[in-house]
Scaffold this motif. Structure first.
Motif, short mmCIF file in Angstrom:
data_model
loop_
_atom_site.label_atom_id
_atom_site.label_comp_id
_atom_site.label_asym_id
_atom_site.label_seq_id
_atom_site.Cartn_x
_atom_site.Cartn_y
_atom_site.Cartn_z
N GLY A 6 30.53 21.76 40.59
CA GLY A 6 30.24 20.27 40.72
C GLY A 6 31.44 19.35 41.24
N GLY A 7 32.64 19.72 41.72
CA GLY A 7 33.47 19.54 42.39
C GLY A 7 34.55 18.40 41.91
N LEU A 8 34.50 18.44 40.57
CA LEU A 8 35.36 17.67 39.82
C LEU A 8 36.87 18.19 39.70
CD1 LEU A 8 33.38 16.79 36.44
CD2 LEU A 8 33.83 15.51 38.28
N ARG A 75 30.92 4.07 34.80
CA ARG A 75 31.12 3.07 35.76
C ARG A 75 32.26 3.72 36.70
NH1 ARG A 75 29.49 -0.45 31.88
NH2 ARG A 75 27.69 -1.72 32.34
N PHE A 76 33.17 4.22 35.83
CA PHE A 76 34.54 4.26 36.83
C PHE A 76 34.87 5.97 36.86
CE2 PHE A 76 34.98 0.49 34.06
CZ PHE A 76 34.80 -0.27 35.28
N SER A 77 34.11 6.86 36.42
CA SER A 77 34.50 8.12 36.48
C SER A 77 33.29 9.21 36.15
CB SER A 77 35.41 8.46 35.39
OG SER A 77 35.91 9.90 35.23
N ARG A 78 33.36 10.28 36.78
CA ARG A 78 32.48 11.55 36.26
C ARG A 78 33.53 12.41 35.65
NH1 ARG A 78 30.84 14.76 40.16
NH2 ARG A 78 32.14 13.92 41.59
N TYR A 79 33.13 13.27 34.59
CA TYR A 79 34.09 13.99 33.89
C TYR A 79 33.40 15.19 33.13
CZ TYR A 79 32.45 10.46 30.63
OH TYR A 79 31.73 9.79 29.68
N ALA A 101 36.75 12.97 38.20
CA ALA A 101 36.81 12.29 39.48
C ALA A 101 36.81 10.71 39.30
CB ALA A 101 35.54 12.53 40.35
N PHE A 102 37.53 9.92 40.12
CA PHE A 102 37.76 8.48 39.84
C PHE A 102 37.36 7.87 40.90
CE2 PHE A 102 40.19 10.80 36.93
CZ PHE A 102 40.00 10.16 35.61
N PRO A 103 36.24 7.72 41.62
CA PRO A 103 35.86 7.14 42.84
C PRO A 103 36.06 5.57 42.97
CG PRO A 103 33.81 7.81 41.69
CD PRO A 103 34.94 8.15 40.83
N ARG A 108 40.19 4.26 40.69
CA ARG A 108 41.73 4.38 40.87
C ARG A 108 42.37 3.74 39.69
NH1 ARG A 108 40.24 5.05 45.97
NH2 ARG A 108 40.60 2.68 46.56
N VAL A 109 42.04 2.34 39.48
CA VAL A 109 42.66 1.51 38.41
C VAL A 109 42.22 2.24 37.01
CG1 VAL A 109 42.55 -0.64 37.24
CG2 VAL A 109 42.66 -0.60 39.78
N TYR A 110 41.20 2.62 36.86
CA TYR A 110 40.85 3.38 35.70
C TYR A 110 41.70 4.50 35.34
CZ TYR A 110 37.99 5.31 31.58
OH TYR A 110 37.70 5.86 30.55
N ARG A 111 41.81 5.41 36.44
CA ARG A 111 42.80 6.45 36.29
C ARG A 111 44.06 6.04 35.91
NH1 ARG A 111 42.95 11.98 37.89
NH2 ARG A 111 45.21 12.69 38.34
#
Length: 139
Positions: A6-8, A75-79, A101-103, A108-111
Motif C-alpha cells: 500500500g506504499g506506506l 485528515r492528515f495521515s494514512r497509517y 504517510a502524511f500527505p 507535514r505539520v501533523y507529522r
C-alpha cells in the motif's frame, strides 16, 4: 526507505518481551485489540481528526497466532500498526511496527507534532505496555 504494502513508509518499531509462549500470548493480545477497536472507547480526538474507521483502526490483515495489521486514516495521515509475535523459547517478543504517510502541508505539520515531538513513541510504548500486561494477566 522500507514501505508496507500500500506504499506506506516505515516510521518506527518498538518491542516488548512477554514471559509466555506465543500460543498463550495470542488470545489475550487479540482480545486487547478487539477492546481497542470497540466504538465506545474513542472520544473527541478521533472526531476532530475525522478517523476512518471511527475507532481509528480496523483489522486489515491477520495471521492467527502470529500477526495482526491495524490500519486507518484521518485528515492528515494514512497509517498501519503491525503487531507481530516472535517466539523466543519460553518467551514471546511482541513487535509493533508503524507505517504512515502524511500527505500535503497539513500532513507535514501533523507529522512534526506527533512523530518529531516523540508523542508517537510515548503512545506506542504505552500501548505495548498495556498489551503486555493484558497478555500476562490473561494466562
Amino acid at each position: 526507505m522500507a514501505t508496507m504494502d500500500g506504499g506506506l513508509p516505515f516510521v518506527d518499531e518498538h518491542r516488548t518481551t512477554i514471559e509466555a509462549p506465543r500460543e498463550m500470548v495470542w488470545p489475550p493480545l487479540r482480545e486487547y485489540v478487539d477492546r481497542m477497536l470497540a466504538p465506545d472507547t474513542h472520544g473527541v480526538l478521533t472526531r476532530l481528526l475525522g478517523t476512518e474507521p471511527p475507532a481509528g483502526f480496523e483489522v486489515s490483515e491477520e495471521v492467527p497466532g502470529e500477526r495482526v495489521v491495524l490500519s486507518g486514516r484521518h485528515r492528515f495521515s494514512r497509517y498501519a500498526l503491525v503487531l507481530e509475535l516472535d517466539p523466543s523459547g519460553r518467551h514471546t517478543v511482541l513487535r509493533a511496527r508503524t507505517f504512515a504517510a502524511f500527505p500535503g502541508p497539513h500532513g507535514r505539520v501533523y507529522r512534526l507534532l506527533v512523530i518529531s515531538s516523540r508523542a508517537h513513541v510515548v503512545a506506542t510504548r504505552r500501548i505495548l505496555a498495556s498489551m503486555r500486561r493484558a497478555c500476562l494477566s490473561g494466562r
